[in-house]
Design a protein around this motif. Structure first.
Motif, PDB file in Angstrom:
ATOM      1  N   VAL A 294       5.566  -6.213   9.929  1.00  0.00           N
ATOM      2  CA  VAL A 294       5.281  -7.436   9.193  1.00  0.00           C
ATOM      3  C   VAL A 294       5.952  -7.325   7.836  1.00  0.00           C
ATOM      4  O   VAL A 294       5.808  -6.310   7.150  1.00  0.00           O
ATOM      5  CB  VAL A 294       3.759  -7.647   9.012  1.00  0.00           C
ATOM      6  CG1 VAL A 294       3.485  -8.891   8.189  1.00  0.00           C
ATOM      7  CG2 VAL A 294       3.062  -7.742  10.364  1.00  0.00           C
ATOM      8  N   ARG A 295       6.692  -8.352   7.438  1.00  0.00           N
ATOM      9  CA  ARG A 295       7.335  -8.348   6.132  1.00  0.00           C
ATOM     10  C   ARG A 295       6.304  -8.754   5.066  1.00  0.00           C
ATOM     11  O   ARG A 295       5.688  -9.807   5.156  1.00  0.00           O
ATOM     12  CB  ARG A 295       8.508  -9.326   6.123  1.00  0.00           C
ATOM     13  CG  ARG A 295       9.391  -9.207   4.887  1.00  0.00           C
ATOM     14  CD  ARG A 295      10.419 -10.313   4.896  1.00  0.00           C
ATOM     15  NE  ARG A 295      11.283 -10.240   6.035  1.00  0.00           N
ATOM     16  CZ  ARG A 295      12.411  -9.525   6.081  1.00  0.00           C
ATOM     17  NH1 ARG A 295      12.774  -8.835   5.024  1.00  0.00           N
ATOM     18  NH2 ARG A 295      13.156  -9.517   7.154  1.00  0.00           N
ATOM     19  N   VAL A 296       6.122  -7.889   4.089  1.00  0.00           N
ATOM     20  CA  VAL A 296       5.136  -8.112   3.035  1.00  0.00           C
ATOM     21  C   VAL A 296       5.852  -8.063   1.688  1.00  0.00           C
ATOM     22  O   VAL A 296       6.698  -7.195   1.456  1.00  0.00           O
ATOM     23  CB  VAL A 296       4.018  -7.049   3.071  1.00  0.00           C
ATOM     24  CG1 VAL A 296       3.014  -7.280   1.952  1.00  0.00           C
ATOM     25  CG2 VAL A 296       3.313  -7.060   4.417  1.00  0.00           C
ATOM     26  N   GLN A 297       5.502  -8.972   0.797  1.00  0.00           N
ATOM     27  CA  GLN A 297       6.099  -8.970  -0.529  1.00  0.00           C
ATOM     28  C   GLN A 297       5.691  -7.710  -1.286  1.00  0.00           C
ATOM     29  O   GLN A 297       4.549  -7.264  -1.213  1.00  0.00           O
ATOM     30  CB  GLN A 297       5.665 -10.201  -1.316  1.00  0.00           C
ATOM     31  CG  GLN A 297       6.213 -11.516  -0.766  1.00  0.00           C
ATOM     32  CD  GLN A 297       5.731 -12.712  -1.555  1.00  0.00           C
ATOM     33  OE1 GLN A 297       4.769 -12.615  -2.304  1.00  0.00           O
ATOM     34  NE2 GLN A 297       6.400 -13.831  -1.383  1.00  0.00           N
ATOM     35  N   ALA A 298       6.643  -7.148  -2.033  1.00  0.00           N
ATOM     36  CA  ALA A 298       6.381  -5.907  -2.772  1.00  0.00           C
ATOM     37  C   ALA A 298       5.263  -6.101  -3.792  1.00  0.00           C
ATOM     38  O   ALA A 298       4.463  -5.185  -4.040  1.00  0.00           O
ATOM     39  CB  ALA A 298       7.662  -5.444  -3.467  1.00  0.00           C
ATOM     40  N   GLU A 299       5.180  -7.303  -4.375  1.00  0.00           N
ATOM     41  CA  GLU A 299       4.141  -7.557  -5.363  1.00  0.00           C
ATOM     42  C   GLU A 299       2.748  -7.415  -4.757  1.00  0.00           C
ATOM     43  O   GLU A 299       1.811  -6.959  -5.422  1.00  0.00           O
ATOM     44  CB  GLU A 299       4.304  -8.956  -5.970  1.00  0.00           C
ATOM     45  CG  GLU A 299       5.561  -9.137  -6.814  1.00  0.00           C
ATOM     46  CD  GLU A 299       6.802  -9.350  -5.972  1.00  0.00           C
ATOM     47  OE1 GLU A 299       6.674  -9.463  -4.723  1.00  0.00           O
ATOM     48  OE2 GLU A 299       7.905  -9.399  -6.542  1.00  0.00           O
ATOM     49  N   ARG A 300       2.592  -7.791  -3.503  1.00  0.00           N
ATOM     50  CA  ARG A 300       1.287  -7.666  -2.861  1.00  0.00           C
ATOM     51  C   ARG A 300       0.918  -6.199  -2.648  1.00  0.00           C
ATOM     52  O   ARG A 300      -0.254  -5.814  -2.772  1.00  0.00           O
ATOM     53  CB  ARG A 300       1.290  -8.413  -1.532  1.00  0.00           C
ATOM     54  CG  ARG A 300       1.434  -9.919  -1.690  1.00  0.00           C
ATOM     55  CD  ARG A 300       1.197 -10.642  -0.384  1.00  0.00           C
ATOM     56  NE  ARG A 300       1.283 -12.085  -0.555  1.00  0.00           N
ATOM     57  CZ  ARG A 300       1.037 -12.957   0.416  1.00  0.00           C
ATOM     58  NH1 ARG A 300       0.690 -12.527   1.618  1.00  0.00           N
ATOM     59  NH2 ARG A 300       1.128 -14.256   0.184  1.00  0.00           N
ATOM     60  N   LEU A 301       1.912  -5.375  -2.309  1.00  0.00           N
ATOM     61  CA  LEU A 301       1.640  -3.950  -2.162  1.00  0.00           C
ATOM     62  C   LEU A 301       1.244  -3.334  -3.499  1.00  0.00           C
ATOM     63  O   LEU A 301       0.336  -2.496  -3.567  1.00  0.00           O
ATOM     64  CB  LEU A 301       2.875  -3.233  -1.603  1.00  0.00           C
ATOM     65  CG  LEU A 301       3.166  -3.421  -0.116  1.00  0.00           C
ATOM     66  CD1 LEU A 301       4.414  -2.638   0.275  1.00  0.00           C
ATOM     67  CD2 LEU A 301       1.990  -2.978   0.737  1.00  0.00           C
ATOM     68  N   ASP A 302       1.923  -3.752  -4.557  1.00  0.00           N
ATOM     69  CA  ASP A 302       1.575  -3.241  -5.888  1.00  0.00           C
ATOM     70  C   ASP A 302       0.148  -3.643  -6.268  1.00  0.00           C
ATOM     71  O   ASP A 302      -0.612  -2.841  -6.830  1.00  0.00           O
ATOM     72  CB  ASP A 302       2.561  -3.768  -6.931  1.00  0.00           C
ATOM     73  CG  ASP A 302       3.968  -3.213  -6.735  1.00  0.00           C
ATOM     74  OD1 ASP A 302       4.088  -2.145  -6.106  1.00  0.00           O
ATOM     75  OD2 ASP A 302       4.928  -3.854  -7.191  1.00  0.00           O
ATOM     76  N   GLU A 303      -0.206  -4.899  -5.966  1.00  0.00           N
ATOM     77  CA  GLU A 303      -1.555  -5.365  -6.274  1.00  0.00           C
ATOM     78  C   GLU A 303      -2.586  -4.599  -5.452  1.00  0.00           C
ATOM     79  O   GLU A 303      -3.658  -4.229  -5.963  1.00  0.00           O
ATOM     80  CB  GLU A 303      -1.658  -6.865  -6.000  1.00  0.00           C
ATOM     81  CG  GLU A 303      -3.004  -7.465  -6.392  1.00  0.00           C
ATOM     82  CD  GLU A 303      -3.061  -8.966  -6.163  1.00  0.00           C
ATOM     83  OE1 GLU A 303      -4.144  -9.543  -6.315  1.00  0.00           O
ATOM     84  OE2 GLU A 303      -2.007  -9.561  -5.823  1.00  0.00           O
ATOM     85  N   LEU A 304      -2.267  -4.344  -4.183  1.00  0.00           N
ATOM     86  CA  LEU A 304      -3.181  -3.572  -3.339  1.00  0.00           C
ATOM     87  C   LEU A 304      -3.374  -2.169  -3.906  1.00  0.00           C
ATOM     88  O   LEU A 304      -4.498  -1.650  -3.939  1.00  0.00           O
ATOM     89  CB  LEU A 304      -2.631  -3.494  -1.916  1.00  0.00           C
ATOM     90  CG  LEU A 304      -3.413  -2.629  -0.924  1.00  0.00           C
ATOM     91  CD1 LEU A 304      -4.825  -3.151  -0.738  1.00  0.00           C
ATOM     92  CD2 LEU A 304      -2.690  -2.565   0.423  1.00  0.00           C
ATOM     93  N   MET A 305      -2.291  -1.566  -4.379  1.00  0.00           N
ATOM     94  CA  MET A 305      -2.390  -0.220  -4.947  1.00  0.00           C
ATOM     95  C   MET A 305      -3.259  -0.231  -6.204  1.00  0.00           C
ATOM     96  O   MET A 305      -4.061   0.694  -6.431  1.00  0.00           O
ATOM     97  CB  MET A 305      -0.994   0.296  -5.277  1.00  0.00           C
ATOM     98  CG  MET A 305      -0.944   1.796  -5.506  1.00  0.00           C
ATOM     99  SD  MET A 305      -1.208   2.696  -3.972  1.00  0.00           S
ATOM    100  CE  MET A 305      -2.259   4.011  -4.534  1.00  0.00           C
ATOM    101  N   ASP A 306      -3.127  -1.274  -7.016  1.00  0.00           N
ATOM    102  CA  ASP A 306      -3.970  -1.385  -8.213  1.00  0.00           C
ATOM    103  C   ASP A 306      -5.441  -1.483  -7.831  1.00  0.00           C
ATOM    104  O   ASP A 306      -6.309  -0.856  -8.462  1.00  0.00           O
ATOM    105  CB  ASP A 306      -3.558  -2.606  -9.038  1.00  0.00           C
ATOM    106  CG  ASP A 306      -2.199  -2.435  -9.692  1.00  0.00           C
ATOM    107  OD1 ASP A 306      -1.750  -1.284  -9.834  1.00  0.00           O
ATOM    108  OD2 ASP A 306      -1.579  -3.456 -10.041  1.00  0.00           O
ATOM    109  N   ARG A 307      -5.732  -2.279  -6.803  1.00  0.00           N
ATOM    110  CA  ARG A 307      -7.124  -2.434  -6.373  1.00  0.00           C
ATOM    111  C   ARG A 307      -7.675  -1.106  -5.837  1.00  0.00           C
ATOM    112  O   ARG A 307      -8.841  -0.761  -6.089  1.00  0.00           O
ATOM    113  CB  ARG A 307      -7.223  -3.514  -5.287  1.00  0.00           C
ATOM    114  CG  ARG A 307      -6.860  -4.912  -5.762  1.00  0.00           C
ATOM    115  CD  ARG A 307      -7.892  -5.453  -6.737  1.00  0.00           C
ATOM    116  NE  ARG A 307      -7.576  -6.802  -7.152  1.00  0.00           N
ATOM    117  CZ  ARG A 307      -6.829  -7.112  -8.198  1.00  0.00           C
ATOM    118  NH1 ARG A 307      -6.328  -6.131  -8.947  1.00  0.00           N
ATOM    119  NH2 ARG A 307      -6.576  -8.361  -8.520  1.00  0.00           N
ATOM    120  N   VAL A 308      -6.857  -0.380  -5.099  1.00  0.00           N
ATOM    121  CA  VAL A 308      -7.306   0.918  -4.586  1.00  0.00           C
ATOM    122  C   VAL A 308      -7.554   1.877  -5.736  1.00  0.00           C
ATOM    123  O   VAL A 308      -8.524   2.653  -5.726  1.00  0.00           O
ATOM    124  CB  VAL A 308      -6.258   1.493  -3.599  1.00  0.00           C
ATOM    125  CG1 VAL A 308      -6.612   2.932  -3.224  1.00  0.00           C
ATOM    126  CG2 VAL A 308      -6.192   0.637  -2.347  1.00  0.00           C
ATOM    127  N   GLY A 309      -6.708   1.820  -6.745  1.00  0.00           N
ATOM    128  CA  GLY A 309      -6.922   2.666  -7.918  1.00  0.00           C
ATOM    129  C   GLY A 309      -8.239   2.372  -8.599  1.00  0.00           C
ATOM    130  O   GLY A 309      -8.980   3.293  -8.983  1.00  0.00           O
TER     131      GLY A 309
END
Length: 682
Positions: A294-309
């Motif tokens: 699935v193609r996912v925007q890089a910004e969404r991955l960054d936001e997900l990483m922030d939430r996990v942090g």
């Protein structure tokens, strides 16, 4: 519901196709007769042209047409592929990318010049090309009056959006067809999977078309089907059961290759002329093994990483509260949330991990162009493409590697004449390699050139006033001047070098990524630059320590061992900062002195032995609290001059803890160790 912009979808898919096309063309430059590469280049150009026309990118379609037709001529044997055609095709690929990304900025004159150069190359290999563009030579009439076509698709082809009936209609466009379908593999209704294609076909085509025209109908599904094309005068009568999609384990029948032996009807005898197999899948490559993506925007991955942090920080606070109380139920819940948060962290980190091959592939074109411009033939070898790093690290690593590779070709690799004088191969060699070492990734750029000229580097450093003439310096210390801002040993300024803005940028970028650089050289045999980098810049495992009243984090990847600093060790040190660890002297730093901590030191201080590369240093602390999942927060610009810390994190009680920059502390420890040795040497 988010509606996707069709034009943006085309741009994303075209970007992948163009990256693939560049790789194919570079491979084709090495093996111009590789039919699979020629076919792959044609398919990529055909897809870009067709999709461009569909989504309104008419200039892309019009420009790509000539190159698509040129590769059609190559694959039909009308002209030969060569490096000149590959070079102009690479320029065309760049122009196509610009037409897609920023059409208003493109200069039509550049496109016309590229097409004219292609025409010139084609004119030299075949008959004159009409002014209106390249047109394929007329196809010779087929020897057969028609064709028998055996078709079997892999069951999952319907899930990929392919409609076999549309492909059969395309065959009918070539001439009168008689289509016979076999339903022998279709199960009863209650066991039927409507998304599986279990029907196979045998088509009798009454047409003098060529085999290539038939193959072109199935161009985009060759990896997901079996196809046998046989002239009617050589074909055996139709015999069901239909084509078997399984790969046979026994020997193939005479006249057929192993992947196609299973396609022949069981009662048929092998024809004298081999059937034309159109399966292009790599050995062992099956549709069932392909993982869906699935193609996912890089910004969404960054936001997900922030939430996990943030979740990791909240989980640490919950664990601290739970362990300070006596409620067993709360402790059990805290432990379960800790387990889930840890799993979510690892999964999210895995999603962000990208193979180094996605980065390494970019440099093949760089080496190709520099080799041509400088007249230095160079072989570019990559090792460890499967090594994975965080996508943010991959992005930030691109520019430093460009500088290192450019320097290796421009300064390291000698000219072919000079190499022949030293009994070297006329072709230079640059190796780009990546490998795991513990929790780090080592990325190495190595060349087989002349190596570093230490005397010249020293002379330039003296000329720039960086050192006093006659100063005693080791080779390692002299080589470090290469990373000094504005330092360059180039005699003249060129488009590639001479301004001294390369290696210092590399050092700053790598240090900002919490990495280090090792530089080694052997005169006459080449140089090697190794970048030591953490896997990620987001969340790391750290060791939480206390120095005075302050708490700090040491990256666990840099920690070798922890030992106690006893009174006997203090006595043996005799005031010098050295510790004997299993017979080896290790310099150490007292973090209380370094941080100017107040109060009395703990009676039983601990030494944390850390290492960067081959260098070890001990850090004396008051207390080792334990391991800690560390969410890295960047320091503000006001703290940009604080070199001993690489960032900060939030602890479970809500307070902040600084993250030690072990590389900077190791450097400081080396300096102090040298100062301790100097009086002794005197």
């Amino acid at each position: 519901m988010i509606e996707l912009d069709p034009a943006e979808t085309f741009r994303q898919e075209a970007a992948d196709l163009l990256d693939s096309l560049e790789t194919i063309l570079l491979d084709l430059g090495q093996t111009p007769q590789d039919r699979d590469l020629i076919d792959a280049a044609f398919r990529a150009l055909h897809t870009i042209k067709g999709s461009g026309s569909m989504f309104g990118f008419d200039r892309v379609a019009a420009f790509t047409h000539d190159f698509e037709t040129a590769f059609d001529l190559i694959r039909k044997g009308k002209i030969d592929a060569n490096r000149d055609i590959v070079t102009v095709s690479l320029a065309a690929k760049d122009y196509i990318r610009t037409l897609i990304d920023d059409p208003d900025s493109t200069d039509p004159i550049i496109g016309e010049a590229i097409v004219e150069e292609l025409h010139r190359l084609i004119d030299g290999g075949t008959e004159a090309v009409p002014a209106g563009g390249i047109e394929p030579a007329p196809e010779p009439a087929a020897a057969s009056a028609g064709w028998r076509i055996e078709i079997a698709f892999e069951p999952g082809i319907l899930r990929n959006g392919t409609n076999p009936l549309v492909l059969l209609d395309d065959l009918r466009a070539l001439g009168p067809c008689e289509v016979e379908a076999d339903l022998g593999k279709v199960p009863e209704l209650d066991a039927l999977d409507p998304e599986s294609c279990l029907i196979s076909w045998v088509v009798t085509l009454q047409s003098a078309c060529s085999r290539d025209e038939i193959e072109d109908v199935f161009m985009f599904v060759r990896d997901e089907m079996k196809l046998v094309v046989t002239p009617l005068d050589e074909a055996a009568p139709i015999s069901f059961p239909p084509l078997d999609m399984s790969l046979p384990a026994d020997e193939p029948e005479p006249g057929m290759t192993a992947p196609n032996a299973a396609l022949a009807p069981k009662a048929a005898t092998a024809p004298e002329r081999p059937a034309i197999a159109s399966e292009k899948a790599e050995p062992g490559r099956r549709n069932e093994d392909k993982g869906s993506t699935v193609r996912v925007q890089a910004e969404r991955l960054d936001e997900l990483m922030d939430r996990v942090g943030e979740l990791v920080i909240a989980q640490a606070r919950l664990s601290q509260i739970a362990h300070s109380g006596t409620d067993l139920a709360i402790k059990a819940i805290a432990e379960e949330i800790e387990r889930l948060a840890s799993g979510l962290r690892d999964t999210t980190m895995g999603v962000r991990m990208v193979p180094m091959g996605s980065l390494f592939g970019r440099f093949r074109r760089l080496v190709h162009d520099l080799s041509r411009d400088l007249g230095k033939p160079v072989d570019f070898v990559t090792v460890g493409e499967e090594t994975e790093m965080d996508k943010t690290m991959i992005e930030r690593l691109a520019d430093p590697l460009v500088h290192l590779i450019r320097n290796a070709i421009d300064h390291g690799i000698e000219s072919a004449d000079r190499r022949s004088q030293t009994a070297k191969s006329a072709t230079g060699r640059i190796e780009l390699a990546a490998r795991y070492v513990g929790a780090q990734v080592l990325v190495t750029v190595q060349d087989d050139g002349a190596g570093l000229d230490t005397a010249r580097i020293r002379a330039k450093a003296e000329e720039n006033g960086l050192i006093q003439p006659g100063a005693s310096l080791s080779e390692h210390e002299i080589h470090q001047f290469l990373f000094h801002p504005g330092f360059s040993t180039a005699k003249t300024i060129s488009a590639l070098s001479g301004r001294g803005v390369g290696m210092d940028v590399v050092k700053r970028t790598i240090e900002a990524m919490r990495g280090t650089i090792d530089l080694t050289t052997i005169p006459g045999h080449g140089s090697s630059v190794t970048l030591r980098l953490p896997l990620t810049l987001a969340i790391i495992d750290g060791l939480l320590i206390r120095v005075g009243e302050g708490r700090y984090i040491i990256p666990l990847s840099a920690v070798e061992e922890c030992i106690e600093l006893t009174a006997a060790d203090e006595a043996r040190a005799k005031g010098r900062s050295f510790l004997s660890v299993r017979g080896e002297l290790v310099p150490f730093l007292r973090l209380r002195d370094l941080f100017e901590a107040e109060g009395e030191a703990d009676p039983h201080q601990k030494v944390i032995v850390t290492s960067i590369g081959d260098t070890r240093i001990g850090l004396v602390v008051d207390q080792i609290i334990g391991s800690h999942q560390t969410v890295i927060k960047s320091l503000s610009k006001l703290h940009s001059d604080v070199t001993m810390f690489s960032g900060a994190t939030i602890l479970g009680d809500g307070s902040a803890a600084l993250i030690l920059d072990v590389a900077q502390l190791v450097t400081l420890g080396q300096v102090r160790a040298e100062s301790d040795r100097t009086p002794e040497a005197a």
